[in-house]
Every structure is written in C-alpha cells, then in structure tokens.
Design an enzyme around this catalytic site. Structure first.
Site, PDB file in Angstrom:
ATOM      1  N   HIS A 121       0.773  -1.176  -0.316  1.00 43.77           N
ATOM      2  CA  HIS A 121       0.328  -0.193   0.104  1.00 43.77           C
ATOM      3  C   HIS A 121       1.029   1.442   0.219  1.00 43.77           C
ATOM      4  O   HIS A 121       1.493   1.450   0.441  1.00 43.77           O
ATOM      5  CB  HIS A 121      -0.811  -0.017   1.268  1.00 43.77           C
ATOM      6  CG  HIS A 121      -1.722   1.179   1.509  1.00 43.77           C
ATOM      7  ND1 HIS A 121      -1.795   2.073   1.489  1.00 43.77           N
ATOM      8  CD2 HIS A 121      -3.382   1.102   1.066  1.00 43.77           C
ATOM      9  CE1 HIS A 121      -3.267   2.890   2.203  1.00 43.77           C
ATOM     10  NE2 HIS A 121      -3.477   2.394   1.557  1.00 43.77           N
ATOM     11  N   ASP A 198       3.339  -4.397   8.145  1.00 39.99           N
ATOM     12  CA  ASP A 198       1.725  -4.009   7.527  1.00 39.99           C
ATOM     13  C   ASP A 198       0.229  -5.077   7.642  1.00 39.99           C
ATOM     14  O   ASP A 198       0.429  -6.043   6.969  1.00 39.99           O
ATOM     15  CB  ASP A 198       1.940  -2.634   6.407  1.00 39.99           C
ATOM     16  CG  ASP A 198       0.609  -2.709   6.546  1.00 39.99           C
ATOM     17  OD1 ASP A 198      -0.214  -2.831   6.978  1.00 39.99           O
ATOM     18  OD2 ASP A 198      -0.033  -1.699   5.313  1.00 39.99           O
ATOM     19  N   GLN A 201      -4.890  -5.534   6.612  1.00 42.01           N
ATOM     20  CA  GLN A 201      -4.874  -5.835   5.654  1.00 42.01           C
ATOM     21  C   GLN A 201      -5.037  -7.938   7.030  1.00 42.01           C
ATOM     22  O   GLN A 201      -6.523  -8.806   6.143  1.00 42.01           O
ATOM     23  CB  GLN A 201      -4.776  -6.703   4.061  1.00 42.01           C
ATOM     24  CG  GLN A 201      -5.477  -4.904   3.818  1.00 42.01           C
ATOM     25  CD  GLN A 201      -6.741  -4.925   3.640  1.00 42.01           C
ATOM     26  OE1 GLN A 201      -7.993  -5.353   3.492  1.00 42.01           O
ATOM     27  NE2 GLN A 201      -7.083  -3.571   3.530  1.00 42.01           N
ATOM     28  N   LYS A 224     -10.249  -2.274  10.085  1.00 42.41           N
ATOM     29  CA  LYS A 224     -10.856  -3.221   9.852  1.00 42.41           C
ATOM     30  C   LYS A 224     -10.898  -4.293  10.573  1.00 42.41           C
ATOM     31  O   LYS A 224     -11.014  -5.578  10.078  1.00 42.41           O
ATOM     32  CB  LYS A 224      -9.397  -3.428   9.235  1.00 42.41           C
ATOM     33  CG  LYS A 224      -8.649  -2.443   8.904  1.00 42.41           C
ATOM     34  CD  LYS A 224      -9.091  -1.783   6.921  1.00 42.41           C
ATOM     35  CE  LYS A 224      -8.017  -1.112   6.627  1.00 42.41           C
ATOM     36  NZ  LYS A 224      -8.297  -0.853   5.029  1.00 42.41           N
ATOM     37  N   CYS A 361      -4.939   2.410  -3.545  1.00 42.38           N
ATOM     38  CA  CYS A 361      -3.624   3.067  -3.210  1.00 42.38           C
ATOM     39  C   CYS A 361      -2.419   1.875  -2.955  1.00 42.38           C
ATOM     40  O   CYS A 361      -1.546   1.759  -2.640  1.00 42.38           O
ATOM     41  CB  CYS A 361      -3.850   3.565  -1.710  1.00 42.38           C
ATOM     42  SG  CYS A 361      -4.644   4.628  -1.455  1.00 42.38           S
TER      43      CYS A 361
END
Length: 403
Positions: A121, A198, A201, A224, A361
């Site tokens: 991202h 990261d 997700q 999320k 993104c």
C-alpha cells in the site's frame, strides 16, 4: 456452531437499503462494519465517563483511565506481545508506519539499504521514500510474480550487510495475497535488519502472534477489525521502542519539563503525546473481544468458503480476469475485458452492491499488470453466499449495459 444469520443481527447497518435495494457490503478491505456491542461501548463512554485520562484524580478520569489501559492489555493479549507497554496507540496503520520511519531518520546513514515489497500500500512505500531522501539510504524492491506472489529468491538476493530495514504487508490490500512473513522476518534477522509488518489487511482474518513471529514492529487499524476509525496500534519490541526517539512532543509523553531540559516518560507514553482517542481505544478493545467471541477459526472457515464460491461464480463470466491467484484471504480483485472498473462499480452501487474500484492505493501493482485499476470485492465473516449471488447478477447486468 457458526450461524451467519445470528452474526448478521449484530450489525445494524446490514439491515439498511441502498438505492432501494438491500445493502450488499463487499468493501470490507477498506473498512469493516461495526457490531452493536462496539457502538454501545462508544455511547457508554460519552454518556457515562467522558473524561481525560492519566492526569486526573477525580472519579471519571480514573474510570476512563482504567478502561483505556484495560483496552491496551486486551490488545497485548490478542497479539501476544510480551508487555502491555509494547503496544502504542496510534490513529491507524499509517500513523504507526510514520512513527517508525521518523524514528529511524535519526539512525540511518547514507548508503544503508531499505527493502520493501512490490505489493505494498502507498502507506508502506511513501514514508520509506521520504526516509531515503532524508538520510541517503537506498530503497530496494522485492519483485512480484504474475499470480500476485512475491519472488522470494529475489528477496534473499537483495539482503546483505547494508540492509537495515525490511517492510512488507502481511496481506496485500489490492490482491489479498498472504505473504510469507515468517520467512521474510527470519531471513532479515540473519543480516541484523529490523522488520516492520503492515497488518492492516491481515488482522480481520488472521490472529498474529508477534512473539512467535519474532517481528520487530507490527501495525494495524481498528476499523478493519470491527472497531472505530481513527485508532490503531504500533507494536514494537521493548528494546527497539526505547531506542527510537519520540515522534511528537507535548503533554503526556514527558517526565519533567524545564526551559533548560526535558526528560521523556517511559513506554508507552513516550510515543503518545497529547490527549488520545480515548473512546476509540476503549472501543478497539471491545471490538477485539467481539472478534474473539466469534472465533478466528470460524471467521477463516466462513471467509474461505465465500472466497471459493465467489471465485467459482466470477470465473463463469466471459471476459472476466481475477488478479492475485495465489494463497490469499477473502479478496477478489478483477476486471472485465473492455470495461473500465469504475463503470462496473457505479452500476453495482445502483443495484445495492458496495465494492471498491481503482488502484487501491497500490499503483505499482496496477502498473505491473498494465491496468488502470480493478474491481475489488472483499468479503467478511458476516457476508453470505446469497449476497455473492446478488453481486454476480449485478455484474452480469453491468456487463450487458457496458459492452
């Protein structure tokens, strides 16, 4: 036993209509929906104990402080951090990444190397480009394959004695690819490099164990994971958080202040300047409680079923191509030959189906495939097979109108 109808009753928004159609919400990769128990926690905070934390001696302040720090402990336990003070509250994943980038801006030297993956991202690309511009460090990229996986042989070739930092998402937001972060972390540590993952997700689908992973930094966002927007976490190993300088100066993050010298507070307060999103932090803890009550085994089973069914039905549509076909979470990113993804998204919305369109993104991924973007349908555990059937019919109608 997992009963999706019972789960759906926990989410009031799933009952609403959009354009006179029952809402089919397949934009969970952008933000998940919020269960009533989390909404109730937000209302309860503002209705009953709204006060600033840590500094007050009155009852409301102490109650708010206790609830906020209890939430930190819930997050610690969920991610299996060794200490609660290794959990830093942030405004979200992007904030956590920038905190680490800012800290290393004082620790890197010209010629040092940073590695990122081709699946990132923008939030896990741009801060490192800025860091390289500031320090003279060099950015290297792990390339990707046609199926949406990383070329791990190339990653191992990139690692060397100059490698100081490695950054990779746990799951690609654009494709759903689950990256081999265990291998990435282990290989980087052989060269003395630090790794930030990261997890934005991944955390809706996977329950990461940061100690088992031996990851140096892990970032994620509450919105999320059935929580509110504007709050997230940065996990960092204690010794690394102590090594990094503060990200911001202000109240709360100090021990003593004089005009001659300021000394900083210990962890986690060193990184939490100013009044935080108190309500958001508390609601984050409640959201994790809810997710754990559903059970991540149940979540994965339901989402794997939806992914398999959705993939099968989509591939029956002539001219449709799915991007990202390797091991992944419940995300399907696709295009129909000769039709712009935005146009499909607009028609689906008119039929009550919410999907995401564009480059997500993640422009380097779109450049790799030489496309302007994709239609992304991202499923959550509260979605159903029947909703996928609605989407399929809507896509067929859109294709007929746009061809």
């Amino acid at each position: 036993m997992f009963k999706v109808d019972k789960i759906r009753a926990d989410f009031p928004i799933l009952k609403r209509m959009v354009n006179n159609k029952p809402l089919v919400y397949f934009d969970n990769g952008a933000t998940s929906q919020t269960p009533q128990v989390v909404i109730d926690a937000i209302v309860d905070y503002y209705s009953n104990y709204n006060a600033n934390i840590h500094r007050g001696v009155h009852s409301l302040s102490q109650e708010a402080t206790d609830k906020y720090e209890e939430a930190r402990i819930k997050i610690q336990q969920h991610f299996n951090a060794k200490h609660s003070y290794e959990i830093i509250f942030t405004t979200g994943t992007t904030h956590g990444i920038n905190m680490v980038a800012s800290g290393f801006s004082e620790l890197l030297e010209e010629g040092d190397e940073i590695i990122v993956s081709a699946l990132e991202h923008h939030s896990n690309i741009v801060p490192w480009q800025m860091l390289c511009e500031k320090t003279g460090a060099v950015l290297k990229v792990i390339p990707m394959d046609e199926d949406g996986s990383l070329r791990m042989d190339n990653y191992h070739e990139l690692l060397n004695g100059k490698t100081k930092l490695v950054f990779c998402n746990h799951v690609s937001n654009a494709l759903g690819t689950i990256n081999p972060i265990e291998e990435i972390i282990h290989a980087a540590h052989k060269f003395g490099a630090y790794v930030l993952i990261d997890g934005a997700q991944a955390t809706p689908h996977i329950k990461p164990d940061v100690q088992e992973l031996d990851v140096d930094f892990y970032v994620a966002s509450a919105h999320k994971i059935c929580g509110p927007t504007g709050v997230g976490l940065l996990y960092g190993k204690e010794e690394l958080l102590k090594m990094l300088p503060p990200y911001q100066g202000g109240g709360e993050m100090i021990e003593t202040v004089t005009f001659e010298k300021t000394t900083y507070a210990g962890l986690p307060h060193k990184f939490e300047a100013g009044t935080p999103n108190i309500c958001g932090g508390i609601a984050f803890g409640v959201a994790l409680d809810y997710m754990n009550s559903v059970g991540f085994d149940n979540i994965q089973q339901q989402e794997d079923y939806l992914l398999a069914y959705g993939t099968q039905k989509l591939l029956e549509i002539d001219g449709l191509r799915i991007y990202g076909t390797t091991h992944k979470t419940s995300v399907i990113s696709f295009n129909i030959e000769g039709i712009h993804p935005y146009d499909i998204g607009v028609i689906l919305d008119k039929l009550g189906v919410a999907v995401r369109t564009g480059h997500h993104c993640a422009q380097p991924i779109m450049e790799f495939y030489k496309i302007p973007g994709t239609v992304r349908a991202s499923f959550a555990f509260y979605n159903t097979r029947e909703e996928i059937d609605v989407m399929i019919e809507a896509i067929k109608k859109a294709k007929m109108m746009l061809s």
